[in-house]
Design an enzyme around this catalytic site. Structure first.
Site, PDB file in Angstrom:
ATOM      1  N   CYS A   1       0.795  -1.229   0.000  1.00 31.93           N
ATOM      2  CA  CYS A   1       0.000   0.000   0.000  1.00 31.93           C
ATOM      3  C   CYS A   1       0.829   1.282   0.000  1.00 31.93           C
ATOM      4  O   CYS A   1       0.272   2.369  -0.152  1.00 31.93           O
ATOM      5  CB  CYS A   1      -0.933   0.008   1.209  1.00 31.93           C
ATOM      6  SG  CYS A   1      -1.798  -1.543   1.474  1.00 31.93           S
TER       7      CYS A   1
ATOM      8  N   HIS B   1      -3.270   7.951   5.806  1.00 30.71           N
ATOM      9  CA  HIS B   1      -3.399   6.633   5.167  1.00 30.71           C
ATOM     10  C   HIS B   1      -4.850   6.171   5.270  1.00 30.71           C
ATOM     11  O   HIS B   1      -5.397   5.644   4.312  1.00 30.71           O
ATOM     12  CB  HIS B   1      -2.446   5.637   5.821  1.00 30.71           C
ATOM     13  CG  HIS B   1      -2.385   4.328   5.114  1.00 30.71           C
ATOM     14  ND1 HIS B   1      -2.015   4.217   3.790  1.00 30.71           N
ATOM     15  CD2 HIS B   1      -2.661   3.061   5.534  1.00 30.71           C
ATOM     16  CE1 HIS B   1      -2.056   2.945   3.428  1.00 30.71           C
ATOM     17  NE2 HIS B   1      -2.452   2.224   4.455  1.00 30.71           N
TER      18      HIS B   1
ATOM     19  N   HIS C   1      -9.373   2.274  -1.693  1.00 29.05           N
ATOM     20  CA  HIS C   1      -7.952   1.958  -1.507  1.00 29.05           C
ATOM     21  C   HIS C   1      -7.439   1.324  -2.799  1.00 29.05           C
ATOM     22  O   HIS C   1      -7.739   0.166  -3.098  1.00 29.05           O
ATOM     23  CB  HIS C   1      -7.780   1.003  -0.329  1.00 29.05           C
ATOM     24  CG  HIS C   1      -6.367   0.878   0.149  1.00 29.05           C
ATOM     25  ND1 HIS C   1      -5.285   1.306  -0.588  1.00 29.05           N
ATOM     26  CD2 HIS C   1      -5.839   0.370   1.309  1.00 29.05           C
ATOM     27  CE1 HIS C   1      -4.168   1.075   0.082  1.00 29.05           C
ATOM     28  NE2 HIS C   1      -4.481   0.514   1.232  1.00 29.05           N
TER      29      HIS C   1
END
Length: 401
Positions: free
Chosen positions: A161, A293, A330
Site C-alpha cells: 500500500c 493513510h 484503496h
C-alpha cells in the site's frame, strides 16, 4: 548533490474520473466512487463493493504494445501521458538518457494471470504468450518507458500500500543524486479481480458497504483501481525551461515496523513522519494538511491517530486531516499517488478535501478529519502518509513554491 525537486505535471484516473481535474473536483466535493463491483468476470463472487473505472478514456496506445499490457500498465501509461501534457514536456534524443520513470505496483498483474491460468487449468492448454511480462511488477514502469521513449533510470517499486510513495521517493533520489533531470513517478493497480478480492475477503478486511475512515462503526477497507503519475524535475531544470511549478517535494521519510505482516504498530509510522519533517527541514507546526493513510479499519485508523499525536503534539488538533480513500477507495499501489494529487491540489486551490462517508466521532480518533465537508484554508505544506501491510512506511511532504 543537494538539488530541489519539484512537480510540474500530474496525471491520474480512478473511479472518480479519468483525469486529475475530475478526480480533484469530485474528491473535493465528497463524491464517493464506491459502489457494487460490476466486473463480469468475478466468477460468482457476490456482494463486493469497490471503486471501478467505468470506461477508459481514449488513449491511442499502439495495438502492438497493447497486446503485451495488463490493465495496471494501461492505467499507468494513460496517467503518464496526462502528466507529460500538463508539464508541457516531451522526451527526445536530446534528453532521453536523463529522463526516467519509477512506478509503484502493490499487487501486480493478477488480472492477466487469472485470465491466462483459469482456462489453462481447466483444459491443460498453453497460457497466453505475454502472461509473464504482463504480470511482472516492473511491467508498468517498462511500458511507460517504451510509450514515451524514456531511457534513463526506469524500474518498478513494490511495497504493497505504500508503493507509490516509495516510487516517488526513489525518483526524488535519482534527481538529487544527479542520475536524472526528470522522472515520471507514481503508482498503478487494478485489484478488482476475483483472486485478489477472495484473498482480501479471507482476511476479513473488506467493508460490506463503504469506506468510513476514522468514523465510529467503520467496518474495513474498500478496494479500487487507478493510477497516478507526476513529472518530477530538478528546480533548475524546471525554471530553465519556464515550467509552471505545482509544488516542491520537500521531504521524504521511510521506515519499517519490523513487527507483524498485517497488524499495525505505532512506532513505524511515527518514525517515518518524523524523518519526513527532518528531511524537509520543517517543524511540526509548519504542516497545514495531512492526507492520512486512513484505510477505514478499526485498528489502522486508531494506530495512525496515535502516531500523528506523538509526532505533532498539540498541533495535531490544529492541522487539517482527511482520508481521500473515502472517495476513490484503496487503490493499493496507486493509493498514495492519487493522494499526492490531493495534496498538490490542496496547495494549489487552498481547499482541504473531506473525509467522506463519516457518520459519528470515534473517541480514539479525535482529530479534525474534515468530516464530509471540504474546508477552505491556506495550505503551504501538505504531508501524505502511506503505511503498508508488512510495516513498510513512506511519508512525503509537499511545499508551496
Amino acid at each position: 548533490m543537494d538539488r530541489r525537486v519539484v512537480i510540474t505535471g500530474m496525471g491520474g484516473l480512478c473511479g472518480l474520473g479519468t483525469d486529475t481535474t475530475s478526480i480533484w473536483k469530485w474528491s473535493a466535493r465528497r463524491r464517493s466512487a464506491i459502489g457494487p463491483v460490476l466486473n463480469t468476470e468475478l466468477h460468482g463472487l457476490k456482494g463486493i463493493v469497490g471503486a471501478e473505472i467505468k470506461a477508459l478514456p481514449d488513449h491511442n496506445i499502439d495495438r502492438k504494445q497493447l497486446v503485451s499490457m495488463d490493465r495496471i500498465s494501461v492505467l499507468a501509461v494513460i496517467a503518464a501521458h496526462e502528466a507529460m501534457r500538463q508539464a508541457g514536456l516531451s522526451c527526445n534524443e536530446g534528453n532521453a538518457l536523463r529522463f526516467g520513470a519509477t512506478v509503484g505496483v502493490g499487487l501486480g498483474g493478477w488480472d492477466a494471470t487469472e485470465k491466462a491460468y483459469r482456462p489453462s487449468l481447466s483444459t491443460g492448454g498453453r497460457t497466453e504468450i505475454f502472461t509473464g511480462v504482463k504480470a511482472m511488477p516492473s511491467a508498468a514502469a517498462c511500458q511507460v518507458s517504451m510509450s514515451l521513449g524514456l531511457r534513463g533510470p526506469v524500474f518498478g517499486v513494490t511495497s504493497a500500500c505504500s508503493s507509490a510513495n516509495h516510487a516517488i521517493a526513489s525518483a526524488v533520489d535519482q534527481i538529487k543524486c544527479g542520475r536524472a533531470d526528470v522522472m515520471l513517478a507514481g503508482g498503478s493497480d487494478a485489484p478488482l479481480v476475483w483472486i485478489v478480492l477472495k484473498a482480501w475477503e479471507a482476511m476479513r478486511a473488506l467493508a460490506p458497504d463503504t469506506c468510513r475512515p476514522f468514523s465510529a462503526g467503520r467496518k474495513g477497507v474498500v478496494l479500487g483501481e487507478g493510477a497516478g503519475m507526476a513529472v518530477l524535475e530538478s528546480y533548475e531544470h524546471a525554471t530553465a525551461r519556464g515550467a509552471t511549478i505545482l509544488a516542491e517535494v520537500a521531504g521524504v521519510g521511510l521506515s519499517a515496523d519490523a513487527f507483524h505482516i498485517t497488524a499495525p504498530a505505532v512506532h513505524g509510522p511515527e518514525s517515518a513522519m518524523r524523518a519526513c519533517l527532518a528531511d524537509a527541514g520543517l517543524n511540526a507546526e509548519d504542516v497545514d494538511y495531512l492526507n492520512a493513510h486512513g484505510t477505514g479499519t478499526k485498528a489502522n485508523d486508531q494506530n495512525e491517530t496515535t502516531a500523528i499525536k506523538r509526532v505533532f503534539g498539540d498541533h495535531a488538533y490544529s492541522m487539517s486531516i482527511s482520508s481521500t480513500k473515502s472517495t476513490h477507495a484503496h487503490c493499493i499501489g496507486a493509493a498514495s499517488a492519487l493522494e499526492m494529487i490531493a495534496c498538490v491540489m490542496a496547495i494549489q486551490e487552498g481547499v482541504v478535501p473531506p473525509t467522506a462517508n463519516y457518520r459519528e466521532p470515534d473517541p480514539d480518533c479525535d482529530l479534525d478529519v474534515t468530516p464530509n465537508v471540504p474546508r477552505e484554508r491556506k495550505v503551504r505544506v501538505a504531508m501524505s502518509n502511506a503505511f503498508a501491510m508488512g510495516g513498510t512506511n513512506a511519508v512525503l511532504a509537499f511545499k508551496q513554491v
